[in-house]
Design an enzyme around this catalytic site. Structure first.
Site, PDB file in Angstrom:
ATOM      1  N   ASN A  63       0.834  -1.202   0.000  1.00 24.36           N
ATOM      2  CA  ASN A  63       0.000   0.000   0.000  1.00 24.36           C
ATOM      3  C   ASN A  63       0.868   1.251   0.000  1.00 24.36           C
ATOM      4  OD1 ASN A  63       0.543  -1.002   2.655  1.00 24.36           O
ATOM      5  ND2 ASN A  63      -1.002   0.345   3.526  1.00 24.36           N
ATOM      6  N   CYS A  74      -4.245   0.855  -2.324  1.00 22.57           N
ATOM      7  CA  CYS A  74      -4.073  -0.415  -1.611  1.00 22.57           C
ATOM      8  C   CYS A  74      -2.997  -1.269  -2.283  1.00 22.57           C
ATOM      9  CB  CYS A  74      -5.370  -1.211  -1.637  1.00 22.57           C
ATOM     10  SG  CYS A  74      -6.698  -0.525  -0.636  1.00 22.57           S
ATOM     11  N   GLU A  76      -3.168  -4.430  -3.066  1.00 23.77           N
ATOM     12  CA  GLU A  76      -3.727  -5.308  -4.097  1.00 23.77           C
ATOM     13  C   GLU A  76      -3.786  -4.606  -5.437  1.00 23.77           C
ATOM     14  OE1 GLU A  76      -4.845  -4.701  -1.060  1.00 23.77           O
ATOM     15  OE2 GLU A  76      -6.387  -6.122  -0.439  1.00 23.77           O
ATOM     16  N   CYS A 113     -10.249  -5.099   0.494  1.00 23.59           N
ATOM     17  CA  CYS A 113     -11.341  -4.130   0.681  1.00 23.59           C
ATOM     18  C   CYS A 113     -12.290  -4.177  -0.519  1.00 23.59           C
ATOM     19  CB  CYS A 113     -10.776  -2.725   0.868  1.00 23.59           C
ATOM     20  SG  CYS A 113     -10.290  -1.934  -0.680  1.00 23.59           S
ATOM     21  N   CYS A 116     -10.872  -3.060  -3.920  1.00 22.47           N
ATOM     22  CA  CYS A 116      -9.946  -4.046  -4.496  1.00 22.47           C
ATOM     23  C   CYS A 116     -10.717  -5.259  -5.021  1.00 22.47           C
ATOM     24  CB  CYS A 116      -8.899  -4.465  -3.467  1.00 22.47           C
ATOM     25  SG  CYS A 116      -7.720  -3.133  -3.143  1.00 22.47           S
TER      26      CYS A 116
HETATM   27  N1  THU Z   1      -5.313  -1.382   2.534  1.00 22.65           N
HETATM   28  C1  THU Z   1      -4.796  -2.217   1.579  1.00 22.65           C
HETATM   29  O1  THU Z   1      -3.671  -2.031   1.100  1.00 22.65           O
HETATM   30  N2  THU Z   1      -5.565  -3.242   1.158  1.00 22.65           N
HETATM   31  C2  THU Z   1      -6.812  -3.532   1.646  1.00 22.65           C
HETATM   32  O2  THU Z   1      -7.489  -4.393   1.111  1.00 22.65           O
HETATM   33  C3  THU Z   1      -7.288  -2.827   2.820  1.00 22.65           C
HETATM   34  C4  THU Z   1      -6.621  -1.533   3.098  1.00 22.65           C
HETATM   35  C5  THU Z   1      -4.492  -0.261   2.969  1.00 22.65           C
HETATM   36  C6  THU Z   1      -5.023   1.085   2.549  1.00 22.65           C
HETATM   37  C7  THU Z   1      -4.416   1.986   3.591  1.00 22.65           C
HETATM   38  O3  THU Z   1      -3.105   2.339   3.166  1.00 22.65           O
HETATM   39  C8  THU Z   1      -4.306   1.105   4.828  1.00 22.65           C
HETATM   40  O4  THU Z   1      -4.418  -0.230   4.371  1.00 22.65           O
HETATM   41  C9  THU Z   1      -5.381   1.375   5.880  1.00 22.65           C
HETATM   42  O5  THU Z   1      -6.644   1.303   5.342  1.00 22.65           O
END
Ligand code: THU
Length: 164
Positions: A63, A74, A76, A113, A116
């Protein structure tokens, strides 16, 4: 009363990473390495993703946050869009994810999330064969779905735009 439609999805749970196949263990290790490179100074939540392509190539991402919060991305989608940009004709076999607060153990598997899931849906629909998704915290259980549709039933896709 209306007609009821039931949606059943299946999740497989492995007690730990060592219960997964050797190739998934390798993929998850790549996700763990990618996680260490997260840029997440605002949330301190570190996420790593690794994508296995059909030719055996592994693409990773973490991320990437921004002072203007919504501009961040994110792990992903960082990996997914890179895979799409660099290997546009390679089908995606599996995605592995690991996540948790920086420097802490997290035993709770972290699923992708909603945004994603929608992004993964696009690639799964485009390529046809389903994409298996493995997700974990930083240690402990690994959860797995055989297709994105197990995480996002009734996914919106281009068929609705075409009316096909
Ligand atoms: N985040 C991800 O990288 N992937 C997810 O599926 C959930 C959230 C990151 C986004 C942000 O940088 C941090 O996690 C907190 O939400």
């Amino acid at each position: 009363m209306g007609r009821k439609e039931k949606i059943v999805t299946e999740i497989e749970v492995f007690e730990s990473i060592s219960g997964c196949s050797v190739s998934i263990q390798k993929l998850m290790k790549k996700a763990q390495e990618a996680r260490a490179k997260a840029y997440a100074p605002y949330s301190n939540f570190y996420v790593g993703a690794a994508i296995l392509l059909e030719n055996g190539t592994i693409v990773t991402g973490s991320n990437q946050e921004n002072a203007s919060y919504p501009a961040g991305l994110c792990a992903e989608r960082t990996a997914l869009f890179y895979a799409g940009a660099k290997y546009p004709n390679q089908k995606i076999k599996s995605i592995a994810l690991t996540a948790g607060p920086k420097g802490e153990e997290n035993l709770k598997p972290v699923p992708p999330c909603g945004s994603c899931r929608q992004a993964i849906a696009e690639y799964e629909q485009k390529q046809k064969p389903p994409i298996s998704i493995y997700f974990m915290g930083t240690s402990g259980e690994v959860k797995m779905v055989k297709s994105l549709l197990d995480l996002l039933p009734l996914a919106f896709n281009k068929d609705f735009l075409d009316g096909t």
